[in-house]
Write a protein that holds these residues in place. Structure first.
Motif, PDB file in Angstrom:
ATOM      1  N   GLY A 116       0.808  -1.210   0.000  1.00  0.00           N
ATOM      2  CA  GLY A 116       0.000   0.000   0.000  1.00  0.00           C
ATOM      3  C   GLY A 116       0.841   1.260   0.000  1.00  0.00           C
ATOM      4  O   GLY A 116       0.555   2.217  -0.728  1.00  0.00           O
ATOM      5  N   LEU A 117       1.912   1.278   0.812  1.00  0.00           N
ATOM      6  CA  LEU A 117       2.779   2.450   0.873  1.00  0.00           C
ATOM      7  C   LEU A 117       3.475   2.682  -0.468  1.00  0.00           C
ATOM      8  O   LEU A 117       3.577   3.816  -0.951  1.00  0.00           O
ATOM      9  CB  LEU A 117       3.811   2.271   1.981  1.00  0.00           C
ATOM     10  CG  LEU A 117       4.737   3.454   2.245  1.00  0.00           C
ATOM     11  CD1 LEU A 117       3.938   4.692   2.619  1.00  0.00           C
ATOM     12  CD2 LEU A 117       5.745   3.114   3.341  1.00  0.00           C
ATOM     13  N   SER A 118       3.946   1.617  -1.072  1.00  0.00           N
ATOM     14  CA  SER A 118       4.586   1.732  -2.381  1.00  0.00           C
ATOM     15  C   SER A 118       3.602   2.235  -3.429  1.00  0.00           C
ATOM     16  O   SER A 118       3.927   3.105  -4.253  1.00  0.00           O
ATOM     17  CB  SER A 118       5.148   0.371  -2.795  1.00  0.00           C
ATOM     18  OG  SER A 118       5.680   0.406  -4.105  1.00  0.00           O
ATOM     19  N   ASN A 119       2.373   1.710  -3.387  1.00  0.00           N
ATOM     20  CA  ASN A 119       1.358   2.092  -4.354  1.00  0.00           C
ATOM     21  C   ASN A 119       1.045   3.575  -4.285  1.00  0.00           C
ATOM     22  O   ASN A 119       1.012   4.276  -5.304  1.00  0.00           O
ATOM     23  CB  ASN A 119       0.094   1.266  -4.104  1.00  0.00           C
ATOM     24  CG  ASN A 119      -0.865   1.297  -5.271  1.00  0.00           C
ATOM     25  OD1 ASN A 119      -0.575   1.867  -6.318  1.00  0.00           O
ATOM     26  ND2 ASN A 119      -2.012   0.694  -5.094  1.00  0.00           N
ATOM     27  N   GLN A 120       0.802   4.100  -3.077  1.00  0.00           N
ATOM     28  CA  GLN A 120       0.423   5.499  -2.931  1.00  0.00           C
ATOM     29  C   GLN A 120       1.587   6.444  -3.230  1.00  0.00           C
ATOM     30  O   GLN A 120       1.391   7.516  -3.807  1.00  0.00           O
ATOM     31  CB  GLN A 120      -0.121   5.751  -1.522  1.00  0.00           C
ATOM     32  CG  GLN A 120      -1.278   4.860  -1.130  1.00  0.00           C
ATOM     33  CD  GLN A 120      -2.351   4.775  -2.199  1.00  0.00           C
ATOM     34  OE1 GLN A 120      -2.636   5.740  -2.890  1.00  0.00           O
ATOM     35  NE2 GLN A 120      -2.970   3.603  -2.329  1.00  0.00           N
ATOM     36  N   THR A 121       2.788   6.054  -2.852  1.00  0.00           N
ATOM     37  CA  THR A 121       3.950   6.879  -3.170  1.00  0.00           C
ATOM     38  C   THR A 121       4.154   6.962  -4.680  1.00  0.00           C
ATOM     39  O   THR A 121       4.435   8.035  -5.228  1.00  0.00           O
ATOM     40  CB  THR A 121       5.216   6.312  -2.499  1.00  0.00           C
ATOM     41  OG1 THR A 121       5.016   6.248  -1.086  1.00  0.00           O
ATOM     42  CG2 THR A 121       6.422   7.173  -2.794  1.00  0.00           C
ATOM     43  N   GLY A 122       3.991   5.832  -5.352  1.00  0.00           N
ATOM     44  CA  GLY A 122       4.121   5.830  -6.805  1.00  0.00           C
ATOM     45  C   GLY A 122       3.066   6.684  -7.475  1.00  0.00           C
ATOM     46  O   GLY A 122       3.348   7.405  -8.442  1.00  0.00           O
TER      47      GLY A 122
ATOM     48  N   GLY B 258      -7.866  14.796  -6.759  1.00  0.00           N
ATOM     49  CA  GLY B 258      -6.804  14.659  -5.777  1.00  0.00           C
ATOM     50  C   GLY B 258      -6.576  13.227  -5.336  1.00  0.00           C
ATOM     51  O   GLY B 258      -7.450  12.363  -5.477  1.00  0.00           O
ATOM     52  N   LEU B 259      -5.396  12.989  -4.760  1.00  0.00           N
ATOM     53  CA  LEU B 259      -4.986  11.632  -4.400  1.00  0.00           C
ATOM     54  C   LEU B 259      -5.849  11.034  -3.296  1.00  0.00           C
ATOM     55  O   LEU B 259      -6.304   9.897  -3.402  1.00  0.00           O
ATOM     56  CB  LEU B 259      -3.516  11.648  -3.967  1.00  0.00           C
ATOM     57  CG  LEU B 259      -2.910  10.309  -3.540  1.00  0.00           C
ATOM     58  CD1 LEU B 259      -2.917   9.325  -4.699  1.00  0.00           C
ATOM     59  CD2 LEU B 259      -1.486  10.506  -3.018  1.00  0.00           C
ATOM     60  N   GLY B 260      -6.101  11.813  -2.230  1.00  0.00           N
ATOM     61  CA  GLY B 260      -6.823  11.269  -1.084  1.00  0.00           C
ATOM     62  C   GLY B 260      -8.228  10.813  -1.416  1.00  0.00           C
ATOM     63  O   GLY B 260      -8.621   9.691  -1.090  1.00  0.00           O
ATOM     64  N   LEU B 261      -9.008  11.682  -2.076  1.00  0.00           N
ATOM     65  CA  LEU B 261     -10.380  11.330  -2.401  1.00  0.00           C
ATOM     66  C   LEU B 261     -10.442  10.220  -3.439  1.00  0.00           C
ATOM     67  O   LEU B 261     -11.279   9.309  -3.347  1.00  0.00           O
ATOM     68  CB  LEU B 261     -11.135  12.568  -2.903  1.00  0.00           C
ATOM     69  CG  LEU B 261     -12.595  12.358  -3.268  1.00  0.00           C
ATOM     70  CD1 LEU B 261     -13.368  11.762  -2.107  1.00  0.00           C
ATOM     71  CD2 LEU B 261     -13.235  13.680  -3.699  1.00  0.00           C
ATOM     72  N   ALA B 262      -9.561  10.264  -4.440  1.00  0.00           N
ATOM     73  CA  ALA B 262      -9.568   9.238  -5.479  1.00  0.00           C
ATOM     74  C   ALA B 262      -9.288   7.858  -4.888  1.00  0.00           C
ATOM     75  O   ALA B 262      -9.978   6.880  -5.197  1.00  0.00           O
ATOM     76  CB  ALA B 262      -8.532   9.569  -6.554  1.00  0.00           C
TER      77      ALA B 262
ATOM     78  N   VAL C  66      -5.543   6.071   4.397  1.00  0.00           N
ATOM     79  CA  VAL C  66      -4.625   6.671   5.361  1.00  0.00           C
ATOM     80  C   VAL C  66      -3.292   6.972   4.690  1.00  0.00           C
ATOM     81  O   VAL C  66      -2.742   8.071   4.798  1.00  0.00           O
ATOM     82  CB  VAL C  66      -4.419   5.739   6.564  1.00  0.00           C
ATOM     83  CG1 VAL C  66      -3.484   6.355   7.575  1.00  0.00           C
ATOM     84  CG2 VAL C  66      -5.744   5.379   7.190  1.00  0.00           C
ATOM     85  N   LEU C  67      -2.767   5.980   3.990  1.00  0.00           N
ATOM     86  CA  LEU C  67      -1.494   6.158   3.309  1.00  0.00           C
ATOM     87  C   LEU C  67      -1.587   7.233   2.234  1.00  0.00           C
ATOM     88  O   LEU C  67      -0.661   8.026   2.054  1.00  0.00           O
ATOM     89  CB  LEU C  67      -1.049   4.824   2.690  1.00  0.00           C
ATOM     90  CG  LEU C  67      -0.785   3.683   3.672  1.00  0.00           C
ATOM     91  CD1 LEU C  67      -0.446   2.408   2.926  1.00  0.00           C
ATOM     92  CD2 LEU C  67       0.334   4.050   4.636  1.00  0.00           C
ATOM     93  N   ALA C  68      -2.717   7.263   1.522  1.00  0.00           N
ATOM     94  CA  ALA C  68      -2.898   8.278   0.484  1.00  0.00           C
ATOM     95  C   ALA C  68      -2.920   9.675   1.091  1.00  0.00           C
ATOM     96  O   ALA C  68      -2.337  10.620   0.536  1.00  0.00           O
ATOM     97  CB  ALA C  68      -4.194   8.020  -0.283  1.00  0.00           C
ATOM     98  N   GLY C  69      -3.615   9.823   2.235  1.00  0.00           N
ATOM     99  CA  GLY C  69      -3.647  11.125   2.885  1.00  0.00           C
ATOM    100  C   GLY C  69      -2.270  11.574   3.331  1.00  0.00           C
ATOM    101  O   GLY C  69      -1.880  12.734   3.146  1.00  0.00           O
ATOM    102  N   LEU C  70      -1.491  10.661   3.917  1.00  0.00           N
ATOM    103  CA  LEU C  70      -0.152  11.010   4.389  1.00  0.00           C
ATOM    104  C   LEU C  70       0.794  11.307   3.229  1.00  0.00           C
ATOM    105  O   LEU C  70       1.542  12.290   3.255  1.00  0.00           O
ATOM    106  CB  LEU C  70       0.401   9.866   5.243  1.00  0.00           C
ATOM    107  CG  LEU C  70      -0.290   9.647   6.591  1.00  0.00           C
ATOM    108  CD1 LEU C  70       0.272   8.401   7.276  1.00  0.00           C
ATOM    109  CD2 LEU C  70      -0.119  10.866   7.487  1.00  0.00           C
TER     110      LEU C  70
END
Length: 301
Positions: free
Chosen positions: A39-45, A114-118, A263-267
Motif C-alpha cells: 500500500g505504501l509503495s502504491n500510494q507513493t508511486g 486529488g490523491l486522497g479522495l480518489a 490513510v497512506l494516500a492522505g499522508l
C-alpha cells in the motif's frame, strides 16, 4: 488498478502447488507486512506519477506504468505462454483488461479530485469484497465503521467533481475484480507467471496509446522519470506483493486490511504533494484505522 513478494516461476517439470488454506501463524504475519509495504509503495508511486501530469497527462503516465510493470514482471515471472490452457488464459486476459482500466480510471480521478479522495473512492472495491464475504458480526461491524470513514472523507462539497468521483468508483469496481482475478490467476498458474502475462498483455494494449501521447506531447526526462517511478512503485511492486499476499490471507481479510490505503494516500498526498487534510477528513481516516485494528484483533483472537 488499486496489483503486485512472489516466488519465482516453477520449472515445467514440477507440478503446480495446490491452493491451501491461509495459515494463521508467521505466514499470515508476513502477508500483513507485505500488504502494508504494498500500500505504501502504491500510494507513493501514484503521488510521484501525478507530478508528470502537466507534461504527459494521466493517460501518458498510465501507459508508461504499464510498460514498466510489464518489463519487471515478465523478467520475474517468465511465463511460458504456449503452455497456457484456456482455463489459465481467460483470467489472465480479464486481469490485463482490469489492470489497465483500473490504472487509467484512478489516475484520471487523481488528476481531477486529488490523491486522497480518489484512493478513498477506489477503496470501496475491496470494502465491497469484505462486506460480501463477511460471516461474522464483528467483520460486518468493521466494514460499517470503515464505510463511515469513507463517507466522511468523500462528503459533498461545492466544488465537487462528479466525473472525477465516477472515475474513482470505476477504479473501485476494477480493484474488486482485480482482487478476485489475481487470486484465481495465482491458483491456476504457479509463481508470478500469470501476473506477468497479464501485465505484458496490458502493456501491449497501451502501446499505441503511448505512441500517440508522445507524438502530441513530447516528454521531458523529468516527466518520464516520474512515470517510470510510478510504474515500479505502483504497478510492479504491488502486483507481486498482492500475488504473494493473496496466497497467505483470505480475500475478505485482504480487502478489509487494505482500508489502510486512504490513510497512506492522505499522508503521502500531504508529504509529497502538499495536499493538507482538515480535522473532518482525519476523523474519517481515524474511523478507517479503528475498523482495521478491530478487524486484525478479532482475526487473531
Amino acid at each position: 488498478m488499486h496489483a503486485a513478494s512472489a516466488r519465482p516461476a516453477a520449472p515445467a517439470r514440477r507440478t503446480p502447488p495446490a491452493p491451501t488454506a491461509p495459515k494463521p501463524d508467521g505466514t499470515r504475519l508476513t502477508g500483513v507486512v507485505t500488504m502494508v509495504g504494498s500500500g505504501l509503495s502504491n500510494q507513493t508511486g501514484a503521488a510521484i506519477g501525478s507530478l508528470a501530469f502537466p507534461v504527459l497527462g494521466p493517460v501518458g503516465v498510465v501507459a508508461v506504468r504499464q510498460y514498466v510493470a510489464a518489463v519487471v514482471l515478465l523478467a520475474v515471472g517468465r511465463p511460458r505462454l504456449r503452455t497456457f490452457t484456456w482455463a489459465q488464459w481467460w483470467p489472465v486476459v480479464l486481469l490485463a483488461l482490469v489492470f489497465g482500466t483500473m490504472n487509467l480510471s484512478l489516475y484520471t480521478a487523481i488528476d481531477r479530485i486529488g490523491l486522497g479522495l480518489a484512493v478513498t473512492l477506489e477503496f470501496l472495491g475491496p470494502l465491497s469484497i469484505a462486506l460480501a464475504a463477511s460471516r461474522r458480526r464483528v467483520d460486518a461491524c468493521c466494514a460499517v465503521i470503515a464505510a463511515a470513514g469513507v463517507v466522511t472523507l468523500m462528503r459533498p462539497r461545492p466544488s465537487a467533481d462528479f466525473l472525477g468521483m465516477g472515475l474513482g468508483l470505476l477504479a473501485a469496481g476494477c480493484w474488486a475484480s482485480y482482487i478476485l482475478l489475481n487470486r484465481t490467476v495465482g491458483r491456476r498458474i504457479p509463481g508470478a507467471a500469470g501476473s506477468a502475462a497479464a501485465a505484458g498483455l496490458s502493456a501491449l494494449l497501451f502501446l499505441p496509446v503511448g505512441v500517440a501521447v508522445a507524438v502530441r506531447h513530447p516528454p521531458t526526462p523529468t516527466a518520464v522519470g516520474c512515470a517510470v517511478a510510478a510504474g515500479v512503485l505502483s504497478s510492479a511492486v504491488p502486483c507481486l506483493a498482492d500475488l504473494f499476499t493473496l496466497r497467505r490471507v483470505p480475500a475478505p481479510a485482504f480487502g478489509l486490511f487494505m482500508s489502510v490505503n486512504p490513510v497512506l494516500a492522505g499522508l503521502v498526498g500531504w508529504i509529497v504533494l502538499g495536499q493538507s487534510l482538515d480535522w473532518t477528513e482525519w476523523t474519517g481516516i481515524g474511523a478507517v484505522v479503528a475498523a482495521n485494528v478491530l478487524g486484525i484483533l478479532a482475526a487473531r483472537s
